[in-house]
Scaffold this active site. Sequence first.
Site, PDB file in Angstrom:
ATOM      1  N   GLY A 149       0.837  -1.210   0.000  1.00 51.79           N
ATOM      2  CA  GLY A 149       0.000   0.000   0.000  1.00 51.79           C
ATOM      3  C   GLY A 149       0.860   1.244   0.000  1.00 51.79           C
ATOM      4  CG  LEU A 150       4.047   1.624  -2.175  1.00 49.82           C
ATOM      5  CD1 LEU A 150       4.923   1.363  -3.401  1.00 49.82           C
ATOM      6  CD2 LEU A 150       4.942   1.992  -0.983  1.00 49.82           C
ATOM      7  CB  ALA A 151      -1.781   5.693  -0.011  1.00 49.23           C
ATOM      8  CB  VAL A 152       0.175   9.931   1.977  1.00 51.90           C
ATOM      9  CG1 VAL A 152       1.027  10.862   2.810  1.00 51.90           C
ATOM     10  CG2 VAL A 152      -0.347  10.646   0.751  1.00 51.90           C
ATOM     11  CB  VAL A 158      -4.693  -0.939   1.795  1.00 50.04           C
ATOM     12  CG1 VAL A 158      -3.447  -1.462   1.096  1.00 50.04           C
ATOM     13  CG2 VAL A 158      -5.397  -2.055   2.528  1.00 50.04           C
ATOM     14  CB  ALA A 193      -9.971   0.898   7.700  1.00 48.73           C
ATOM     15  CG  ASN A 205      -6.680   5.315  11.705  1.00 50.43           C
ATOM     16  OD1 ASN A 205      -6.089   4.971  12.732  1.00 50.43           O
ATOM     17  ND2 ASN A 205      -6.685   6.555  11.273  1.00 50.43           N
ATOM     18  CB  SER A 258      -0.566   8.292  16.066  1.00 49.51           C
ATOM     19  OG  SER A 258      -0.899   9.655  16.145  1.00 49.51           O
ATOM     20  CE  LYS A 264      -3.757   6.839  15.230  1.00 46.96           C
ATOM     21  NZ  LYS A 264      -4.475   6.841  14.038  1.00 46.96           N
ATOM     22  CG  HIS A 305      -3.887   9.080  19.557  1.00 44.30           C
ATOM     23  ND1 HIS A 305      -4.224   9.546  18.293  1.00 44.30           N
ATOM     24  CD2 HIS A 305      -2.735   9.718  19.876  1.00 44.30           C
ATOM     25  CE1 HIS A 305      -3.319  10.413  17.894  1.00 44.30           C
ATOM     26  NE2 HIS A 305      -2.413  10.537  18.829  1.00 44.30           N
ATOM     27  CG  ASN A 306      -7.299   8.858  15.832  1.00 46.67           C
ATOM     28  OD1 ASN A 306      -6.144   8.854  16.253  1.00 46.67           O
ATOM     29  ND2 ASN A 306      -7.600   8.515  14.605  1.00 46.67           N
ATOM     30  CD  GLU A 364      -5.676  13.759  16.086  1.00 51.15           C
ATOM     31  OE1 GLU A 364      -5.034  12.724  16.316  1.00 51.15           O
ATOM     32  OE2 GLU A 364      -5.979  14.115  14.929  1.00 51.15           O
TER      33      GLU A 364
HETATM   34  P1  ATR Z   1      -4.264   7.572   2.112  1.00 47.39           P
HETATM   35  O1  ATR Z   1      -5.442   7.951   2.985  1.00 47.39           O
HETATM   36  O2  ATR Z   1      -2.935   7.717   2.774  1.00 47.39           O
HETATM   37  O3  ATR Z   1      -4.324   8.153   0.723  1.00 47.39           O
HETATM   38  P2  ATR Z   1      -5.595   5.059   1.862  1.00 47.39           P
HETATM   39  O4  ATR Z   1      -6.693   5.683   1.066  1.00 47.39           O
HETATM   40  O5  ATR Z   1      -5.861   4.618   3.259  1.00 47.39           O
HETATM   41  O6  ATR Z   1      -4.350   5.985   1.871  1.00 47.39           O
HETATM   42  O7  ATR Z   1      -5.029   3.798   1.069  1.00 47.39           O
HETATM   43  C1  ATR Z   1      -4.868   3.798  -0.294  1.00 47.39           C
HETATM   44  C2  ATR Z   1      -4.017   2.556  -0.616  1.00 47.39           C
HETATM   45  O8  ATR Z   1      -4.843   1.406  -0.501  1.00 47.39           O
HETATM   46  C3  ATR Z   1      -3.466   2.559  -2.023  1.00 47.39           C
HETATM   47  O9  ATR Z   1      -2.156   2.026  -1.965  1.00 47.39           O
HETATM   48  C4  ATR Z   1      -4.414   1.622  -2.755  1.00 47.39           C
HETATM   49  O10 ATR Z   1      -3.851   0.979  -3.874  1.00 47.39           O
HETATM   50  P3  ATR Z   1      -3.962   1.638  -5.359  1.00 47.39           P
HETATM   51  O11 ATR Z   1      -2.814   2.578  -5.473  1.00 47.39           O
HETATM   52  O12 ATR Z   1      -3.848   0.487  -6.271  1.00 47.39           O
HETATM   53  O13 ATR Z   1      -5.294   2.304  -5.429  1.00 47.39           O
HETATM   54  C5  ATR Z   1      -4.681   0.612  -1.671  1.00 47.39           C
HETATM   55  N1  ATR Z   1      -5.879  -0.177  -1.884  1.00 47.39           N
HETATM   56  C6  ATR Z   1      -7.151   0.244  -1.817  1.00 47.39           C
HETATM   57  N2  ATR Z   1      -7.995  -0.761  -2.056  1.00 47.39           N
HETATM   58  C7  ATR Z   1      -7.243  -1.869  -2.279  1.00 47.39           C
HETATM   59  C8  ATR Z   1      -7.525  -3.234  -2.544  1.00 47.39           C
HETATM   60  N3  ATR Z   1      -8.785  -3.681  -2.621  1.00 47.39           N
HETATM   61  N4  ATR Z   1      -6.482  -4.087  -2.726  1.00 47.39           N
HETATM   62  C9  ATR Z   1      -5.224  -3.638  -2.629  1.00 47.39           C
HETATM   63  N5  ATR Z   1      -4.880  -2.379  -2.357  1.00 47.39           N
HETATM   64  C10 ATR Z   1      -5.879  -1.496  -2.177  1.00 47.39           C
END
Ligand code: ATR
Length: 501
Positions: free
Chosen positions: A12-15, A78, A80, A106, A132, A204, A207-208, A211
């Site tokens: 999961g490479l989001a932020v 990824v 929740a 979360n 957090s 956690k 904690h929120n 917050e």
């Molecule tokens: P943030 O809030 O930091 O943006 P998030 O929305 O909690 O992050 O998580 C997004 C991540 O979940 C992404 O890496 C997303 O993958 P994609 O880049 O392919 O969209 C991943 N993600 C969401 N649904 C997924 C699923 N069903 N299987 C695998 N990864 C998933």
Amino acid sequence: MTDSTSNIGLIGLAVMGQNLALNIADHDYKISVYNRTFSKTESFLDKNGKNLPNLSGYENIESFVNSLQSPKKIIIMVQAGRPTDSVIESLVPLLQKGDVIIDGGNAKWTDTIEREKMLKEKNIFFVGSGVSGGEEGARFGPSLMPGGSQEAWNLIKPIWDSISAKVNPDNGKPLEGALPGKPIQGGVPCSAYIGNDGAGHYVKMVHNGIEYGDMQMICEAYHLMSSIVDLTPCEIGDIFNEWNKGELDSFLIEITGDILKQKDPRTDNPFVDIVMDTAGQKGTGKWTSVNALDMGVPAPTVSEAVFARCLSAIKDERTAASKILTGPIVKIKSDNKQVIVSAIRDALYCSKICSYAQGFQLMREAQKEYNWDLNFGEIAKIWRGGCIIRAAFLQKITEAYEKEPTLANLLLDNYFKECLSIYQPNWRKVISLAVESGIPVPTFSSALSYYDSYRSERLPQNLLQAQRDYFGAHTYERTDEERGKFFHLDWLHPNRPEVQV
Ligand code: ATR
């Protein structure tokens, strides 16, 4: 066939995922990363791979899993809910006995309890870890709240301790100044084992919730200073900066000072003045309040903070009502500004003490409900750095629970008891002033009501229970009999003589 050399993997490479992966790599761990959409993995590696040779990315999940040393440790970052389940489902066939899945999102603690149970049956460890500190925390040191089996914790402890925020062992203050490639050396880690299954995600969540309370209380202080004291955002920013040097020293007070002094780049006016007064929420504050209601634990200040956001969100309705409903004219106090500002500070500090007391009461009850053995001193300790509610104040909570681990309520600790006793005249004055002026102070006033209720030997619920007995034969206990003996009065119903209970 890939070499199995990575110490840990992250999906999961989001932020948050990206920042946590960089943090782990900075601590000399070999880390493999995987994201459902491969282009994100590619651009992440393009940007960071050159500086971090211990970072490797994979297009398919099998080669990602194969790249990990056994027992394999995989962090899921990824969304929740369903996405987390779907990642777990795709991992399970690729894992073996003793491997560890760590959910750093979360997640709701009840989901974590279910997932841990399901994976235990497959001999796979599951750790639900609160993370957090937002983007910055994930990158340079978050506060980490892991829950799961002790065995699983032992497997990830060295990594968790090294990537977490650190505090000064002498005064508990966060050690700052980490840079890419140059993490903080030494210090006490803001990471500790919280308890079984969902304990980490539960803590956690609280904690929120805390917050939410902190943020709303700060907003009330700002509202009072801008309305009753008639100060500009910049002047209020200076006051927050000043407060940040004393008992209120905290991340949220610090950033509030910065925000209030910020100019809008478009108009050059104070930035806060152009921000629409409607707040969003992602749900952890609501979960905290719902859970408090479910368990019957009084946590009114967090709930008021959630409702304050809800009320702010009905902007159109409020705008219409503002033209119809009347209230007092705010009387600006121009003579003794300094005195009122300092009273507002005291009110904020007292309200904060009550809000935290409620949060800790909630955890105390939850540990009975879910069979955890929470260490409140340790929880306060790991919140001292890395997370959004980090504050000098948490050192006082740590000390309170170190002195008295079974403290019935934080309000009863000597330090907090003294603060409440010294500052409460100002706390009451500020709330009276707000009420007289028609300025809403939902968290300040609910905190004071909590304090006044908690210190009351007798509350008016004698009448309430009598009402319940009257209309529903719900019975009552007598003050002249032992507790636990219930009585019912055959009410005569003078106005409705035909009714017999
Ligand atoms: P943030 O809030 O930091 O943006 P998030 O929305 O909690 O992050 O998580 C997004 C991540 O979940 C992404 O890496 C997303 O993958 P994609 O880049 O392919 O969209 C991943 N993600 C969401 N649904 C997924 C699923 N069903 N299987 C695998 N990864 C998933």
